[in-house]
Scaffold this active site. Sequence first.
Site, mmCIF file in Angstrom:
data_model
loop_
_atom_site.group_PDB
_atom_site.id
_atom_site.type_symbol
_atom_site.label_atom_id
_atom_site.label_comp_id
_atom_site.label_asym_id
_atom_site.label_seq_id
_atom_site.Cartn_x
_atom_site.Cartn_y
_atom_site.Cartn_z
ATOM 1 N N ASP A 241 0.809 -0.917 -0.035
ATOM 2 C CA ASP A 241 -0.015 0.200 -0.164
ATOM 3 C C ASP A 241 0.768 1.156 0.115
ATOM 4 O O ASP A 241 1.924 1.158 0.425
ATOM 5 C CB ASP A 241 -0.817 0.199 1.336
ATOM 6 C CG ASP A 241 -0.142 -0.209 2.496
ATOM 7 O OD1 ASP A 241 0.708 -0.811 2.482
ATOM 8 O OD2 ASP A 241 -0.674 0.567 3.550
ATOM 9 N N GLU B 39 -0.799 -1.784 5.318
ATOM 10 C CA GLU B 39 0.011 -1.872 6.446
ATOM 11 C C GLU B 39 0.059 -0.618 7.025
ATOM 12 O O GLU B 39 0.107 -0.561 8.379
ATOM 13 C CB GLU B 39 1.548 -2.090 6.123
ATOM 14 C CG GLU B 39 2.486 -2.212 6.995
ATOM 15 C CD GLU B 39 2.876 -0.954 7.951
ATOM 16 O OE1 GLU B 39 3.047 -1.041 9.064
ATOM 17 O OE2 GLU B 39 3.023 0.077 7.199
#
Length: 397
Positions: A83, A141
């Site tokens: 991400d 995350e």
Amino acid sequence: MLTAELMKRLDAKEQRIIEIRRHLHEHPELSFEEEQTAAYIEDFYKDVPVDTVETDVGDHRGIVVTIKGEKPGKTIAIRADFDALPIQEETGLPFASKTEGIMHACGHDGHTAYMLVLAETLAEMKGQLTGTIKVIHQPAEEMPPGGAIGMVKAGVLDGVEAVFGIHVMSTMETGKIFYRSGNTQTGRARFKLHIQGKGGHGSSPHMANDAIVAASSFVMNCQTIISRRVDPFDTAVVTIGSFDGKGQFNVIKDSVALEGDVRTMSHESRELVEKQVRQFAEGLETSFGVETTLKYANDYPVLYNDPGVTEQVRQALEEAAIPEVSAVTEVAPQPPSEDFAYYLQEKPGCFFYVGAKPEGKESYPHHHPKFEIDEKSLLISAKAMAAVVGAYCGRGE
């Protein structure tokens, strides 16, 4: 030797790792919104001789790839996150983000790139492997509750004996690998406090109840938690990152909202800080006659590297004698939090660091709009994880 052959093949694929990283860097997606990134990862494996590819794992778009060696042996897991962050990129790179307000400002594009090519290489060589390797591609995350906890609940660590992860670090020297045993990265909590007073005219404070004064007292009290409550040999930080009290110069504020961030390096400090924050919030009601509403949430736990596994990682990295690595060295505890900690709560493992400080340039910290990494760190990351895999899954040769 398995490790030597892995290194040779990875050398030949370095440019491909860089190309994948640059593609991902140009097309970042936020946590829990990584639709195209997940599709890219899934598509990558279509022609790779892995055993299984599971998609939509966990709470979002996690992907787990299984590579089974020719002979039975240990099952290990290796993880990379994918991400990005809500940051406008200011690097000026030719492959800078093409998405307004979103950027890979933490290196997860690099994590995914090296892991894809490493997994491909391991799959090509699975006839030389013993045991099973689970490759975990994890979303989200950066944003609580994080993607790791959903993947753990989905069973990605079932049957796994050890789990490993790498983070490239823009502030650490390229060409060096860093590790730490025991408590390594802080656990995290966040809170929101709403303080309701009574508004009024600035000329008549006796007819009002100033929420800003109460909130200011809370902020100053929180500064005493670290200096007067936490063991000085422990590590903890309390940050008030938002104080929403904007109003008019001659109006006594009716209500104020605060948001805070907490980092601790032990479970004991985590409990202590929460207790103190709650006590200070409740105390405002008695001291100032206001009403308070506190929402306090612990999320990422303290990241704990198993000492035995960490020592095995250190030995594997030393024995691999990676030409691009000048040193494998112990590092101090790291202040940021990391949701890889959820995996380490379930299984022994090691999360370690690869230096990625740009050569000849100013280095910027993670989550900065000018964050940049030395792309030499990508091949080093692939080789470092290959060395660990080789140590665990290459002994049956």
